[in-house]
Design a protein around this motif. Sequence first.
Motif, PDB file in Angstrom:
ATOM      1  N   ALA A 137       4.177  -0.818   7.488  1.00 18.57           N
ATOM      2  CA  ALA A 137       3.498  -0.287   6.582  1.00 18.57           C
ATOM      3  C   ALA A 137       2.684  -1.168   5.738  1.00 18.57           C
ATOM      4  O   ALA A 137       1.801  -0.814   4.905  1.00 18.57           O
ATOM      5  N   GLY A 138       3.023  -2.289   5.633  1.00 23.71           N
ATOM      6  CA  GLY A 138       2.185  -3.390   4.633  1.00 23.71           C
ATOM      7  C   GLY A 138       1.147  -3.459   5.475  1.00 23.71           C
ATOM      8  O   GLY A 138       0.181  -3.436   4.709  1.00 23.71           O
ATOM      9  N   GLU A 139       0.802  -3.427   6.576  1.00 24.54           N
ATOM     10  CA  GLU A 139      -0.571  -3.564   7.292  1.00 24.54           C
ATOM     11  C   GLU A 139      -1.493  -2.302   6.943  1.00 24.54           C
ATOM     12  O   GLU A 139      -2.556  -2.543   6.609  1.00 24.54           O
ATOM     13  N   LYS A 140      -0.722  -1.249   7.038  1.00 27.98           N
ATOM     14  CA  LYS A 140      -1.251   0.076   6.786  1.00 27.98           C
ATOM     15  C   LYS A 140      -1.754   0.234   5.251  1.00 27.98           C
ATOM     16  O   LYS A 140      -2.653   0.520   4.825  1.00 27.98           O
ATOM     17  N   ALA A 141      -0.876  -0.405   4.231  1.00 29.45           N
ATOM     18  CA  ALA A 141      -1.133  -0.448   3.061  1.00 29.45           C
ATOM     19  C   ALA A 141      -2.248  -1.315   2.547  1.00 29.45           C
ATOM     20  O   ALA A 141      -3.207  -0.866   2.089  1.00 29.45           O
ATOM     21  N   GLN A 142      -2.321  -2.501   3.285  1.00 29.25           N
ATOM     22  CA  GLN A 142      -3.381  -3.388   3.069  1.00 29.25           C
ATOM     23  C   GLN A 142      -4.736  -2.870   3.762  1.00 29.25           C
ATOM     24  O   GLN A 142      -5.721  -3.052   3.124  1.00 29.25           O
ATOM     25  N   GLU A 143      -4.957  -2.005   4.795  1.00 27.45           N
ATOM     26  CA  GLU A 143      -5.775  -1.401   5.268  1.00 27.45           C
ATOM     27  C   GLU A 143      -6.441  -0.318   4.320  1.00 27.45           C
ATOM     28  O   GLU A 143      -7.570  -0.385   4.171  1.00 27.45           O
ATOM     29  N   TRP A 144      -5.408   0.400   3.939  1.00 28.80           N
ATOM     30  CA  TRP A 144      -5.823   1.294   2.929  1.00 28.80           C
ATOM     31  C   TRP A 144      -6.488   1.002   1.661  1.00 28.80           C
ATOM     32  O   TRP A 144      -7.498   1.314   1.287  1.00 28.80           O
TER      33      TRP A 144
END
Length: 129
Positions: free
Chosen positions: A25-32
């Motif tokens: 989720a952290g990776e996705k949030a960073q990507e977004w």
Amino acid sequence: MKFSERMKEFFDQGTTVSKEFAAKAGEKAQEWSEKSYQASKDFLTKAGEKAQDLGERGVLMLEIKQLEGQAQKLLGRLGAEIYAAFSEREERSLSMDSPDLNPILVEIDRVKKEIEKREQNLKNRGASV
């Protein structure tokens, strides 16, 4: 296996899954966040370019209006000079090379070319003149 051991194992598995989920989720949030930042940056760059282009078009249009005003004054001077030549000095004919007319005609031609240059610049920018 005792109940407490099974519960500990169950909680350990839950913790591992939760950590993996949180990491993803952290990776996705960073990507977004990165994509959003880039999109905002692109938008602001394009908006700035558009504002600059509109400003430059406005300056060109203002310069054209000022040059047209100069042309009108020059045409007025030309008409007054022609009137003076015929009525006050009683000249029978005039020439473009006349010392009284030639400087005015040269200046009118210069202003005309400046107007055409700016109109072409506007046209090249996609603005109607």
